[in-house]
Scaffold this motif. Structure first.
Motif, short mmCIF file in Angstrom:
data_model
loop_
_atom_site.label_atom_id
_atom_site.label_comp_id
_atom_site.label_asym_id
_atom_site.label_seq_id
_atom_site.Cartn_x
_atom_site.Cartn_y
_atom_site.Cartn_z
N ASN A 1 -8.83 -0.45 -0.50
CA ASN A 1 -10.09 -0.99 0.03
C ASN A 1 -9.92 -2.39 0.61
O ASN A 1 -10.65 -2.79 1.51
N ARG A 2 -8.93 -3.12 0.07
CA ARG A 2 -8.65 -4.45 0.63
C ARG A 2 -7.89 -4.35 1.95
O ARG A 2 -8.00 -5.21 2.81
N THR B 73 -8.28 -1.94 4.21
CA THR B 73 -9.17 -1.49 5.28
C THR B 73 -10.55 -1.18 4.72
O THR B 73 -10.70 -0.83 3.54
N ARG B 74 -11.54 -1.30 5.58
CA ARG B 74 -12.91 -0.91 5.21
C ARG B 74 -13.23 0.51 5.64
O ARG B 74 -14.31 1.02 5.37
N LYS B 75 -12.28 1.13 6.34
CA LYS B 75 -12.51 2.48 6.84
C LYS B 75 -12.33 3.51 5.72
O LYS B 75 -11.80 3.21 4.65
N ASN B 76 -12.77 4.73 5.97
CA ASN B 76 -12.65 5.81 5.00
C ASN B 76 -11.20 6.29 4.97
O ASN B 76 -10.78 7.13 5.78
N HIS B 77 -10.43 5.75 4.04
CA HIS B 77 -8.99 6.00 4.02
C HIS B 77 -8.61 7.29 3.28
O HIS B 77 -7.48 7.74 3.38
N GLU C 131 -8.65 -0.09 -5.26
CA GLU C 131 -9.04 -1.44 -4.84
C GLU C 131 -8.08 -2.01 -3.81
O GLU C 131 -8.47 -2.74 -2.90
#
Length: 244
Positions: free
Chosen positions: A60-61, A63-67, A57
């Motif tokens: 995801n906060r 970045t919205r990219k595929n990390h 989580e």
């Protein structure tokens, strides 16, 4: 570059480290496994890079990219080698004024301190690799660009930096309320390094123990402490006043 550049994915972060990029901090998803993760973890340990294991989580906060479970912040500044910086300043003929930040964690306080340090002629700021405030976009903005003008050094341990400074003829003054001496009772005219502590707990006991002197700001109000960046400004301007 105005702030941190984020890079995502294990392979991309590995390549950034191998390319010699200045990595400020790496966030790793808890539970991450595999050969690539092992390679990344080895590089983190080898290069003493600050890292944190966090829940998905958190990533995801950020970045919205595929990390892919890993996010790294590339610092907008290059850090100096402390030994070389101290030697250069000592050989320049100037009276050194260094600043050590012991576990300061707020990026905006860090930026404000850098701005004041630049204005008061500080020759270098020394921070710890782990646990200290990162150089973020907020740091750059709050410093009004001063972050590009003041050398910043990252060290493994603040105590080791203090021992090195003392062996180089630099007096270390700790800013703490745990003393009867005020900033007007100590001399800043010789080579000096000022130590400021964390926002919530001040300077650690182990660091206080090895400082050459301790000093505090006189307080008249009901509130017993100042914001660390304000307190730091008072110390640095007293140093400047004594030197001019």
């Amino acid at each position: 570059m105005e702030g941190n550049t984020q890079i995502f994915g294990i392979r991309a972060v590995i390549e950034a480290i191998q390319a010699g990029k200045t990595i400020d901090k790496i966030f790793i998803q808890r539970g991450l496994k595999g050969n690539l993760f092992s390679e990344l973890n080895h590089l983190i340990q080898t290069h003493h890079i600050s890292s944190s294991f966090v829940p998905a989580e958190k990533l995801n906060r950020l970045t919205r990219k595929n990390h892919q479970g890993v996010i790294a912040n590339i610092s907008p500044v290059d850090f100096y080698d402390m030994d070389n910086l101290v030697m250069e300043v000592m050989e320049s003929g100037k009276t050194p004024l260094f600043l050590l930040l012991d576990q300061l964690s707020d990026a905006r306080n860090f930026g404000a301190i850098i701005r004041t340090a630049e204005c008061t002629g500080v020759n270098g700021i020394i921070i710890q690799k782990k646990g200290g405030a990162p150089v973020t976009a907020d740091t750059v903005k709050t410093s009004a660009g001063a972050v590009f003008n003041v050398p910043i050094c990252k060290v493994d341990h603040i105590k080791d930096a203090i021992y090195y400074l003392q062996s180089s003829g630099v007096k270390v003054i700790a800013a703490t309320e745990k003393t009867e001496n005020t900033i007007y009772d100590v001399s800043f005219k010789e080579p000096v390094a000022v130590v400021m502590g964390a926002e919530d707990k001040g300077i650690s006991a182990s660091v206080l123990k090895i400082a050459d002197e301790m000093a505090k700001l006189p307080m008249k109000g009901k509130i017993g402490s100042l914001n660390v960046s304000v307190a730091c400004g008072a110390f640095l301007y007293e140093a400047l006043r004594q030197r001019i």
